[in-house]
Scaffold this motif. Sequence first.
Motif, PDB file in Angstrom:
ATOM      1  N   ILE A 146       1.000  -1.241   0.094  1.00 24.51           N
ATOM      2  CA  ILE A 146       0.112  -0.004  -0.106  1.00 24.51           C
ATOM      3  C   ILE A 146       0.866   1.360  -0.156  1.00 24.51           C
ATOM      4  CG2 ILE A 146      -1.787   1.314   1.366  1.00 24.51           C
ATOM      5  CD1 ILE A 146      -2.506  -1.650   2.550  1.00 24.51           C
ATOM      6  N   TYR A 147       1.933   1.262   0.838  1.00 24.37           N
ATOM      7  CA  TYR A 147       2.922   2.318   1.168  1.00 24.37           C
ATOM      8  C   TYR A 147       3.487   2.508  -0.471  1.00 24.37           C
ATOM      9  CZ  TYR A 147       6.974   4.949   2.744  1.00 24.37           C
ATOM     10  OH  TYR A 147       7.898   6.049   3.064  1.00 24.37           O
ATOM     11  N   GLY A 148       3.844   1.588  -1.222  1.00 27.87           N
ATOM     12  CA  GLY A 148       4.614   1.649  -2.395  1.00 27.87           C
ATOM     13  C   GLY A 148       3.473   1.989  -3.559  1.00 27.87           C
ATOM     14  N   PHE A 149       2.295   1.822  -3.364  1.00 31.23           N
ATOM     15  CA  PHE A 149       1.612   2.626  -4.176  1.00 31.23           C
ATOM     16  C   PHE A 149       1.203   4.062  -3.901  1.00 31.23           C
ATOM     17  CE2 PHE A 149      -0.261  -1.762  -5.419  1.00 31.23           C
ATOM     18  CZ  PHE A 149      -0.589  -1.629  -6.660  1.00 31.23           C
ATOM     19  N   LEU A 150       1.132   4.395  -2.484  1.00 34.78           N
ATOM     20  CA  LEU A 150       0.916   5.904  -2.226  1.00 34.78           C
ATOM     21  C   LEU A 150       2.260   6.629  -2.681  1.00 34.78           C
ATOM     22  CD1 LEU A 150      -0.634   5.327   1.159  1.00 34.78           C
ATOM     23  CD2 LEU A 150      -1.847   6.037  -1.024  1.00 34.78           C
ATOM     24  N   LYS A 151       3.429   5.999  -2.559  1.00 34.03           N
ATOM     25  CA  LYS A 151       4.587   6.826  -2.652  1.00 34.03           C
ATOM     26  C   LYS A 151       4.972   6.639  -4.300  1.00 34.03           C
ATOM     27  CE  LYS A 151       7.629   7.849   0.244  1.00 34.03           C
ATOM     28  NZ  LYS A 151       8.139   9.099   0.523  1.00 34.03           N
ATOM     29  N   ASN A 152       3.991   6.311  -5.091  1.00 32.91           N
ATOM     30  CA  ASN A 152       4.341   5.706  -6.541  1.00 32.91           C
ATOM     31  C   ASN A 152       5.739   5.245  -6.707  1.00 32.91           C
ATOM     32  OD1 ASN A 152       1.977   7.063  -7.410  1.00 32.91           O
ATOM     33  ND2 ASN A 152       2.740   9.057  -6.858  1.00 32.91           N
ATOM     34  N   SER A 153       5.955   4.296  -6.093  1.00 34.21           N
ATOM     35  CA  SER A 153       7.531   3.745  -6.109  1.00 34.21           C
ATOM     36  C   SER A 153       7.274   2.260  -6.887  1.00 34.21           C
ATOM     37  CB  SER A 153       8.078   3.392  -4.812  1.00 34.21           C
ATOM     38  OG  SER A 153       8.982   2.447  -4.661  1.00 34.21           O
ATOM     39  N   PRO A 154       7.717   2.134  -8.232  1.00 36.23           N
ATOM     40  CA  PRO A 154       7.436   1.009  -8.936  1.00 36.23           C
ATOM     41  C   PRO A 154       8.208  -0.161  -8.529  1.00 36.23           C
ATOM     42  CG  PRO A 154       8.067   2.913 -10.508  1.00 36.23           C
ATOM     43  CD  PRO A 154       8.131   3.217  -9.093  1.00 36.23           C
ATOM     44  N   SER A 155       9.227   0.189  -7.917  1.00 35.81           N
ATOM     45  CA  SER A 155      10.233  -1.017  -7.246  1.00 35.81           C
ATOM     46  C   SER A 155       9.620  -1.574  -6.154  1.00 35.81           C
ATOM     47  CB  SER A 155      11.672  -0.657  -7.048  1.00 35.81           C
ATOM     48  OG  SER A 155      11.618   0.665  -6.138  1.00 35.81           O
ATOM     49  N   MET A 156       9.146  -0.841  -5.194  1.00 36.29           N
ATOM     50  CA  MET A 156       8.419  -1.406  -4.041  1.00 36.29           C
ATOM     51  C   MET A 156       7.012  -2.071  -4.376  1.00 36.29           C
ATOM     52  SD  MET A 156       8.898   1.394  -0.955  1.00 36.29           S
ATOM     53  CE  MET A 156       8.507  -0.076   0.116  1.00 36.29           C
ATOM     54  N   ILE A 157       6.194  -1.399  -5.327  1.00 37.18           N
ATOM     55  CA  ILE A 157       5.201  -2.285  -5.686  1.00 37.18           C
ATOM     56  C   ILE A 157       5.393  -3.666  -6.415  1.00 37.18           C
ATOM     57  CG2 ILE A 157       3.205  -2.338  -7.274  1.00 37.18           C
ATOM     58  CD1 ILE A 157       3.179   0.673  -7.098  1.00 37.18           C
ATOM     59  N   PHE A 158       6.627  -3.727  -7.239  1.00 41.42           N
ATOM     60  CA  PHE A 158       7.257  -5.030  -7.758  1.00 41.42           C
ATOM     61  C   PHE A 158       7.392  -5.951  -6.595  1.00 41.42           C
ATOM     62  CE2 PHE A 158      10.745  -7.293  -9.323  1.00 41.42           C
ATOM     63  CZ  PHE A 158      10.198  -8.148 -10.313  1.00 41.42           C
ATOM     64  N   ALA A 159       8.377  -5.452  -5.772  1.00 42.42           N
ATOM     65  CA  ALA A 159       8.977  -6.247  -4.870  1.00 42.42           C
ATOM     66  C   ALA A 159       7.712  -7.025  -4.025  1.00 42.42           C
ATOM     67  CB  ALA A 159      10.113  -5.578  -4.071  1.00 42.42           C
ATOM     68  N   ASN A 160       7.152  -5.902  -3.391  1.00 43.76           N
ATOM     69  CA  ASN A 160       6.161  -6.528  -2.192  1.00 43.76           C
ATOM     70  C   ASN A 160       4.666  -7.476  -2.915  1.00 43.76           C
ATOM     71  OD1 ASN A 160       6.911  -5.319   0.326  1.00 43.76           O
ATOM     72  ND2 ASN A 160       7.063  -3.516  -0.752  1.00 43.76           N
ATOM     73  N   ALA A 161       4.715  -7.260  -4.245  1.00 46.44           N
ATOM     74  CA  ALA A 161       3.523  -7.790  -4.800  1.00 46.44           C
ATOM     75  C   ALA A 161       4.263  -9.411  -4.807  1.00 46.44           C
ATOM     76  CB  ALA A 161       3.061  -7.477  -6.192  1.00 46.44           C
TER      77      ALA A 161
END
Lengths: 90, 90
Positions: B53-68
């Motif tokens: 959720i944090y990755g989406f809110l921070k618009n961080s592609p790498s965090m979204i990718f990693a955490n998914a």
Amino acid sequence: MSNNIEIIGFVAAFLTTAAFLPQVYQTWKTKDVSSLSLPMLILFFIGIVSWLIYGFLKNSPSMIFANAITLVSSFLLMFLKIKYQNKLGK
Amino acid sequence: MSNNIEIIGFVAAFLTTAAFLPQVYQTWKTKDVSSLSLPMLILFFIGIVSWLIYGFLKNSPSMIFANAITLVSSFLLMFLKIKYQNKLGK
């Protein structure tokens, strides 16, 4: 809005950081490292170093906080794995 | 600069994501879950949901990718822990 984002970040930081403590404690207490994977621990440790750098570059307090603590926890697990793995001659 | 930051993010994402695969594979193959801590796995899973959720809110592609991806891996580990723990009556 930015503060709300950081609240979610700190919830995440608290959980993934706290998640390692029972593992470190259990490993420390039981000296049982048989089902911990050393490649996992090494890759994870280097990954956490990279996330820490990323957190600094993104000015993300929650990421810096989480990864600084997880760095210590994952180092400890890696240390325990190597120490007790060798002792048992596995 | 933003692209350079994401490169570090994706290195981190690749490592912490890849780190879980040997653990999932080893656990799957050996069915040995004795030194995996269930409280760790549960806290970690909820933490990863928060980081996503944090990755989406921070618009961080790498965090979204990693955490998914880590979400799936950590769910699998949790599933294996519960499955094999009960079978052994521990």
